[in-house]
Design an enzyme around this catalytic site. Structure first.
Site, short mmCIF file in Angstrom:
data_model
loop_
_atom_site.label_atom_id
_atom_site.label_comp_id
_atom_site.label_asym_id
_atom_site.label_seq_id
_atom_site.Cartn_x
_atom_site.Cartn_y
_atom_site.Cartn_z
N LYS A 54 -22.60 16.04 -4.90
CA LYS A 54 -22.63 15.94 -3.47
C LYS A 54 -22.96 17.25 -2.99
O LYS A 54 -23.51 17.19 -1.64
CB LYS A 54 -21.19 15.14 -3.06
CG LYS A 54 -20.96 13.88 -3.32
CD LYS A 54 -19.37 13.65 -3.20
CE LYS A 54 -19.20 12.23 -4.02
NZ LYS A 54 -17.86 11.95 -4.26
N GLN A 98 -11.96 12.77 -3.20
CA GLN A 98 -12.32 12.22 -4.39
C GLN A 98 -11.47 11.14 -4.92
O GLN A 98 -10.27 11.99 -5.23
CB GLN A 98 -12.94 13.23 -5.25
CG GLN A 98 -13.62 12.91 -6.45
CD GLN A 98 -14.96 12.18 -6.37
OE1 GLN A 98 -15.68 12.50 -5.35
NE2 GLN A 98 -15.57 11.38 -7.01
N ASP A 121 -16.34 7.68 3.66
CA ASP A 121 -16.29 6.61 2.20
C ASP A 121 -15.93 5.15 3.03
O ASP A 121 -16.22 4.11 2.09
CB ASP A 121 -14.90 6.90 1.32
CG ASP A 121 -15.26 7.61 0.27
OD1 ASP A 121 -16.34 7.38 -0.47
OD2 ASP A 121 -14.49 8.34 -0.21
#
Ligand code: GUN
Length: 300
Positions: A54, A98, A121
């Site tokens: 990422k 995460q 997200d």
């Protein structure tokens, strides 16, 4: 019939290229640089690989990348403090915590502490509600990537029969909402579905997201259907030598590809689309935060 292979690696590179072009224009015209903050708690090896990828791809797209690596025993209160600081930081347009988080942290509490406008997200309860009611939301990256691939391959999805196998909050449920939003007739099937092969056989679009290696077989697939395989499963591969493994999807690729019209491979299908869509979401969040038009073709 032999299926067209949908090249997710190439498609994701195209999306990243479009994001990078848009970012360059934002910098040039408005002196704005989109910024993505990624928070990693602990040392989970798979998470470390994701976070490294990422970071690299965020920089490659011309965006700012803010990495926060915290020890596995970080108290929940410290994590909530960090999220509050990132919420307040105008250089940060997207925040990703995460998952999985260590057991002593309430993941839902942390996710729901993120400013919904920065929730790239799409996991915040407000974004889940907005997506479910057809309003402008931040959309989870993997299902967004699947939708982009389907639109790219099929054009309009209106009126098509779609079967989503799997009912997770991260893939199955948002995927079903997105397909409904594109006017598909949607069935969400799962491990308790009766006559799963019969249900899947009705589908013009199959999205497999169950996490069971090679479960979907070719004779479940309607001839010509489009098959999107979200599964990434590591299995033993004794044919490659002792102790060797390989990655497979939730679909038995050979038999499904013999019947389907198009299919995504594993690896190289849906996988690369997830980070590409994370970058697209960060760009979208930045445009919304600054009252600028959203990037075309990069949102739901
Ligand atoms: N862990 C594995 N995939 C994901 C993802 O897409 N988002 C977050 N936050 N954590 C993950």
């Amino acid at each position: 019939m032999t299926a067209t292979i949908i090249d997710g690696k190439a498609f994701a590179a195209r999306i990243r290229g479009e994001v990078a072009e848009h970012v360059a224009r934002l910098k040039e015209a408005h002196s704005i640089t989109p910024g993505l903050a990624v928070v990693l708690v602990g040392e989970d090896p798979a998470s470390q690989v994701y976070v490294r990828n990422k970071h690299a791809q965020t920089l490659e797209a011309g965006m700012e990348s803010f990495e926060h690596r915290l020890p596995a025993d970080t108290p929940e209160a410290d994590l909530l403090d960090l999220v509050a600081r990132l919420n307040a930081d105008p250089a940060v347009h997207g925040i990703l915590v995460q998952l999985p988080l260590p057991g002593h942290v309430d993941a839902e509490k942390v996710i729901n502490a993120i400013d919904p406008a920065k929730d790239v997200d799409g996991f915040h309860i407000s974004n889940v509600g907005l997506l479910g009611t057809g309003q402008k939301a931040m959309v989870p990256c993997t299902p967004l990537g699947c939708l982009m691939m389907l639109r790219d391959h099929l054009g309009s999805l209106s009126g098509l029969e779609a079967v989503v196998i799997g009912r997770s909050n991260i893939v199955g449920k948002p995927m079903a909402q997105l397909l409904l939003g594109d006017s598909c007739t949607v069935t969400v099937a799962h491990s308790r579905t009766r006559d799963l092969p019969g249900v899947v056989r009705r589908a013009d679009i199959v999205v497999a997201a169950v996490g069971r290696p090679e479960m979907v077989e070719g004779d479940w697939i309607k001839p010509g259907a489009t098959v999107i395989d979200v599964g990434i499963n590591r299995v033993d591969a004794p044919e490659k030598g002792e102790g060797k493994t390989r990655l497979v999807g939730d679909c038995d690729f050979e038999s499904c590809a013999a019947v389907a019209g198009a299919i995504t491979p594993v690896p190289g299908g849906v996988g690369p689309m997830t980070i590409a869509c994370l970058l697209a979401n960060t760009l979208t969040a930045c445009c919304r935060a600054n009252g600028l038009p959203e990037p075309e073709g990069l949102t739901a």
